[in-house]
Design a protein around this motif. Structure first.
Motif, PDB file in Angstrom:
ATOM      1  N   THR A  75      44.575 118.551  66.236  1.00  9.19           N
ATOM      2  CA  THR A  75      43.752 119.440  67.061  1.00  9.19           C
ATOM      3  C   THR A  75      44.525 120.683  67.455  1.00  9.19           C
ATOM      4  N   ASP A  76      43.789 121.661  67.966  1.00  9.66           N
ATOM      5  CA  ASP A  76      44.428 122.892  68.431  1.00  9.66           C
ATOM      6  C   ASP A  76      45.179 122.682  69.742  1.00  9.66           C
ATOM      7  N   ALA A  77      45.053 121.504  70.346  1.00  8.70           N
ATOM      8  CA  ALA A  77      45.773 121.174  71.582  1.00  8.70           C
ATOM      9  C   ALA A  77      47.101 120.472  71.260  1.00  8.70           C
ATOM     10  N   ASP A  78      47.604 120.639  70.027  1.00  4.73           N
ATOM     11  CA  ASP A  78      48.862 120.017  69.587  1.00  4.73           C
ATOM     12  C   ASP A  78      48.841 118.509  69.794  1.00  4.73           C
ATOM     13  N   GLU A  79      47.823 117.888  69.258  1.00  3.20           N
ATOM     14  CA  GLU A  79      47.671 116.445  69.362  1.00  3.20           C
ATOM     15  C   GLU A  79      47.124 115.917  68.035  1.00  3.20           C
ATOM     16  N   ILE A  80      47.597 114.749  67.630  1.00  3.31           N
ATOM     17  CA  ILE A  80      47.080 114.090  66.437  1.00  3.31           C
ATOM     18  C   ILE A  80      46.255 112.896  66.892  1.00  3.31           C
ATOM     19  N   LEU A  81      45.000 112.866  66.475  1.00  2.00           N
ATOM     20  CA  LEU A  81      44.105 111.771  66.812  1.00  2.00           C
ATOM     21  C   LEU A  81      43.880 110.937  65.560  1.00  2.00           C
ATOM     22  N   ARG A  91      42.243 105.155  67.302  1.00  3.51           N
ATOM     23  CA  ARG A  91      43.256 104.101  67.284  1.00  3.51           C
ATOM     24  C   ARG A  91      44.499 104.517  68.071  1.00  3.51           C
ATOM     25  N   GLN A  92      44.875 105.784  67.891  1.00  2.28           N
ATOM     26  CA  GLN A  92      46.130 106.259  68.474  1.00  2.28           C
ATOM     27  C   GLN A  92      46.073 107.752  68.718  1.00  2.28           C
ATOM     28  N   ARG A  93      46.777 108.179  69.763  1.00  3.72           N
ATOM     29  CA  ARG A  93      46.930 109.606  70.054  1.00  3.72           C
ATOM     30  C   ARG A  93      48.414 109.918  70.009  1.00  3.72           C
ATOM     31  N   VAL A  94      48.766 110.978  69.335  1.00  8.48           N
ATOM     32  CA  VAL A  94      50.172 111.372  69.223  1.00  8.48           C
ATOM     33  C   VAL A  94      50.263 112.837  69.667  1.00  8.48           C
ATOM     34  N   ALA A  95      51.093 113.052  70.680  1.00  8.86           N
ATOM     35  CA  ALA A  95      51.309 114.419  71.163  1.00  8.86           C
ATOM     36  C   ALA A  95      52.372 115.076  70.301  1.00  8.86           C
ATOM     37  N   ILE A  96      52.130 116.299  69.906  1.00  8.63           N
ATOM     38  CA  ILE A  96      53.097 117.045  69.088  1.00  8.63           C
ATOM     39  C   ILE A  96      53.949 117.881  70.030  1.00  8.63           C
TER      40      ILE A  96
END
Length: 100
Positions: A75-81, A91-96
């Motif tokens: 996402t544009d919020a620096d997050e991987i969903l 399943r998981q959220r990963v902050a970049i």
């Protein structure tokens, strides 16, 4: 006497000619193998993505990748969903984290 003059190093030249011929055959076989592997791999059916993906908090997708049982949206919020492919749930959220 019927002797024809021999080229110097004639046995060596025959050996080198045989090596070049074998190398050519091996290279042609290798190129055909790689081409066949690419065709087979690229024609393999992939799992279809859902028609619509709902992202939380109004986030916008900037990239997408997929595995056999999941797909991930950056996402544009620096997050991987990471979503489950069958249920569509996260399943998981990963902050970049950005590098300093």
């Amino acid at each position: 006497m019927d002797e024809t003059p021999k080229e110097p190093g004639a046995p060596d030249l025959r050996f080198i000619k045989a090596l070049v011929t074998v190398l050519t055959i091996v290279m042609i076989g290798g190129v055909l193998t790689v081409a066949a592997a690419l065709v087979i791999r690229l024609r393999a059916p992939s799992m279809p993505l859902p028609a619509e993906i709902s992202l939380p908090g109004g986030a916008r997708a900037t990239a997408l990748t997929q595995g056999e049982e999941w797909y991930a949206v950056v996402t544009d919020a620096d997050e991987i969903l990471i979503f489950d492919r069958l249920t569509g749930e996260i399943r998981q959220r990963v902050a970049i984290e950005t590098a300093p």
